[in-house]
Design a protein around this motif. Structure first.
Motif, PDB file in Angstrom:
ATOM      1  N   ILE A   1     -68.558 -63.157  15.558  1.00 10.83           N
ATOM      2  CA  ILE A   1     -68.941 -64.396  14.886  1.00 10.83           C
ATOM      3  C   ILE A   1     -70.187 -64.909  15.594  1.00 10.83           C
ATOM      4  O   ILE A   1     -70.161 -65.190  16.791  1.00 10.83           O
ATOM      5  N   THR A   2     -71.268 -64.984  14.834  1.00 14.05           N
ATOM      6  CA  THR A   2     -72.541 -65.437  15.380  1.00 14.05           C
ATOM      7  C   THR A   2     -72.780 -66.884  14.985  1.00 14.05           C
ATOM      8  O   THR A   2     -72.772 -67.223  13.806  1.00 14.05           O
ATOM      9  N   LEU A   3     -72.991 -67.710  15.996  1.00 18.98           N
ATOM     10  CA  LEU A   3     -73.312 -69.119  15.789  1.00 18.98           C
ATOM     11  C   LEU A   3     -74.827 -69.212  15.794  1.00 18.98           C
ATOM     12  O   LEU A   3     -75.471 -69.130  16.835  1.00 18.98           O
ATOM     13  N   SER A   4     -75.386 -69.352  14.623  1.00 18.63           N
ATOM     14  CA  SER A   4     -76.821 -69.236  14.430  1.00 18.63           C
ATOM     15  C   SER A   4     -77.402 -70.528  13.868  1.00 18.63           C
ATOM     16  O   SER A   4     -76.791 -71.586  13.956  1.00 18.63           O
ATOM     17  N   ASP A   5     -78.592 -70.412  13.280  1.00 24.77           N
ATOM     18  CA  ASP A   5     -79.252 -71.575  12.700  1.00 24.77           C
ATOM     19  C   ASP A   5     -79.809 -71.234  11.324  1.00 24.77           C
ATOM     20  O   ASP A   5     -79.743 -70.087  10.876  1.00 24.77           O
ATOM     21  N   ASN A   6     -80.347 -72.242  10.654  1.00 22.82           N
ATOM     22  CA  ASN A   6     -80.853 -72.057   9.298  1.00 22.82           C
ATOM     23  C   ASN A   6     -81.934 -70.994   9.208  1.00 22.82           C
ATOM     24  O   ASN A   6     -81.954 -70.208   8.250  1.00 22.82           O
ATOM     25  N   ASP A   7     -82.862 -70.978  10.153  1.00 25.67           N
ATOM     26  CA  ASP A   7     -83.969 -70.021  10.081  1.00 25.67           C
ATOM     27  C   ASP A   7     -83.471 -68.581  10.094  1.00 25.67           C
ATOM     28  O   ASP A   7     -83.886 -67.757   9.270  1.00 25.67           O
ATOM     29  N   GLN A   8     -82.577 -68.270  11.013  1.00 29.94           N
ATOM     30  CA  GLN A   8     -82.069 -66.905  11.117  1.00 29.94           C
ATOM     31  C   GLN A   8     -81.197 -66.533   9.920  1.00 29.94           C
ATOM     32  O   GLN A   8     -81.276 -65.415   9.410  1.00 29.94           O
ATOM     33  N   VAL A   9     -80.390 -67.468   9.463  1.00 27.23           N
ATOM     34  CA  VAL A   9     -79.517 -67.192   8.321  1.00 27.23           C
ATOM     35  C   VAL A   9     -80.346 -67.050   7.040  1.00 27.23           C
ATOM     36  O   VAL A   9     -80.034 -66.214   6.185  1.00 27.23           O
ATOM     37  N   GLN A  10     -81.410 -67.800   6.916  1.00 27.06           N
ATOM     38  CA  GLN A  10     -82.274 -67.673   5.732  1.00 27.06           C
ATOM     39  C   GLN A  10     -82.875 -66.274   5.650  1.00 27.06           C
ATOM     40  O   GLN A  10     -82.925 -65.677   4.567  1.00 27.06           O
ATOM     41  N   VAL A  11     -83.300 -65.723   6.778  1.00 26.39           N
ATOM     42  CA  VAL A  11     -83.852 -64.367   6.796  1.00 26.39           C
ATOM     43  C   VAL A  11     -82.789 -63.360   6.354  1.00 26.39           C
ATOM     44  O   VAL A  11     -83.043 -62.493   5.512  1.00 26.39           O
ATOM     45  N   LEU A  12     -81.587 -63.482   6.894  1.00 21.09           N
ATOM     46  CA  LEU A  12     -80.499 -62.572   6.511  1.00 21.09           C
ATOM     47  C   LEU A  12     -80.120 -62.737   5.042  1.00 21.09           C
ATOM     48  O   LEU A  12     -79.853 -61.756   4.349  1.00 21.09           O
ATOM     49  N   ASN A  13     -80.081 -63.976   4.586  1.00 21.77           N
ATOM     50  CA  ASN A  13     -79.720 -64.244   3.201  1.00 21.77           C
ATOM     51  C   ASN A  13     -80.742 -63.623   2.243  1.00 21.77           C
ATOM     52  O   ASN A  13     -80.377 -63.082   1.198  1.00 21.77           O
ATOM     53  N   LEU A  14     -82.007 -63.680   2.612  1.00 19.73           N
ATOM     54  CA  LEU A  14     -83.052 -63.063   1.785  1.00 19.73           C
ATOM     55  C   LEU A  14     -82.943 -61.538   1.834  1.00 19.73           C
ATOM     56  O   LEU A  14     -82.964 -60.868   0.799  1.00 19.73           O
ATOM     57  N   ASP A  15     -82.802 -60.994   3.034  1.00 17.60           N
ATOM     58  CA  ASP A  15     -82.732 -59.538   3.194  1.00 17.60           C
ATOM     59  C   ASP A  15     -81.528 -58.919   2.488  1.00 17.60           C
ATOM     60  O   ASP A  15     -81.633 -57.852   1.894  1.00 17.60           O
ATOM     61  N   TRP A  16     -80.375 -59.567   2.560  1.00 13.10           N
ATOM     62  CA  TRP A  16     -79.137 -58.963   2.081  1.00 13.10           C
ATOM     63  C   TRP A  16     -78.670 -59.462   0.720  1.00 13.10           C
ATOM     64  O   TRP A  16     -77.919 -58.771   0.045  1.00 13.10           O
ATOM     65  N   ARG A  17     -79.092 -60.673   0.343  1.00 23.72           N
ATOM     66  CA  ARG A  17     -78.606 -61.231  -0.917  1.00 23.72           C
ATOM     67  C   ARG A  17     -79.728 -61.616  -1.859  1.00 23.72           C
ATOM     68  O   ARG A  17     -79.473 -62.061  -2.974  1.00 23.72           O
ATOM     69  N   GLY A  18     -80.972 -61.481  -1.405  1.00 23.09           N
ATOM     70  CA  GLY A  18     -82.115 -61.805  -2.243  1.00 23.09           C
ATOM     71  C   GLY A  18     -82.284 -63.292  -2.492  1.00 23.09           C
ATOM     72  O   GLY A  18     -82.947 -63.692  -3.442  1.00 23.09           O
ATOM     73  N   LYS A  19     -81.694 -64.124  -1.644  1.00 23.54           N
ATOM     74  CA  LYS A  19     -81.769 -65.583  -1.793  1.00 23.54           C
ATOM     75  C   LYS A  19     -82.577 -66.145  -0.627  1.00 23.54           C
ATOM     76  O   LYS A  19     -82.138 -66.081   0.522  1.00 23.54           O
TER      77      LYS A  19
END
Length: 175
Positions: free
Chosen positions: A48-66
């Motif tokens: 479980i990674t406790l992250s922030d908006n910037d990092q999650v936004q990159v993952l969300n774009l890479d993996w979900r196209g959002k």
């Protein structure tokens, strides 16, 4: 019931140390109470990674196209991709941990949602961790019947923590 090994990874400074206990308790509860067949009689592992908006936004774009942050992302491990468990002796398989996958949480989004929805941060976080673990166990909410089943489990689990039904107020399932 078998044990669950949870690695908590901190990729953002915002998260208070006291949150670890909440995250561990929520994940372990789902693992211990998952319907038969979801959690096997093997030890489980997840991160479980406790992250922030910037990092999650990159993952969300890479993996979900959002191209936006989201509250929680779950990446289930595809067990058996490297080898076929059916070809291994059962006693060896029983000793191997079940690799569940990864859950990533965005601090700012979780906090903002809790405030907007009038929830305690800790309650919203508990819900999102439970939601993420259910995804790793194979549950989804794409189809209506799947969503109903997943939401019913979440609601029942949260009730055991004295947390009210997050769906009764009309809020949608986490993305």
């Amino acid at each position: 019931m078998s044990e669950l090994d949870i690695d908590i990874i901190r990729n953002a400074d915002h998260w208070p140390q006291s949150i670890d206990r909440i995250v561990l308790r929520a994940a372990e509860y789902v693992w211990e109470n998952a319907p038969e067949g979801a959690a096997q009689d093997r030890m489980g592992e997840l991160a479980i990674t406790l992250s922030d908006n910037d990092q999650v936004q990159v993952l969300n774009l890479d993996w979900r196209g959002k191209d936006k942050p989201t509250n929680v992302l779950s990446f289930a491990a595809e067990e058996g991709d490297e080898f076929d468990l059916d070809d291994m002796p059962p006693e060896m398989v029983a000793e191997m941990p079940r690799l569940l996958g990864d859950i990533i949480l965005a601090y700012e989004t979780v906090l903002q949602e809790a405030e907007t929805q009038g929830k305690l941060f800790e309650h919203h976080l508990t819900h999102l961790v439970m939601h993420g673990v259910l995804h790793l166990l194979g549950y989804d909410h794409i189809e209506e019947n799947e969503a109903e089943e997943m939401e019913a489990l979440e609601t029942a689990y949260l009730a055991e923590f004295d947390i009210s039904d997050p769906y009764i107020e009309g809020f949608e399932a986490p993305e």
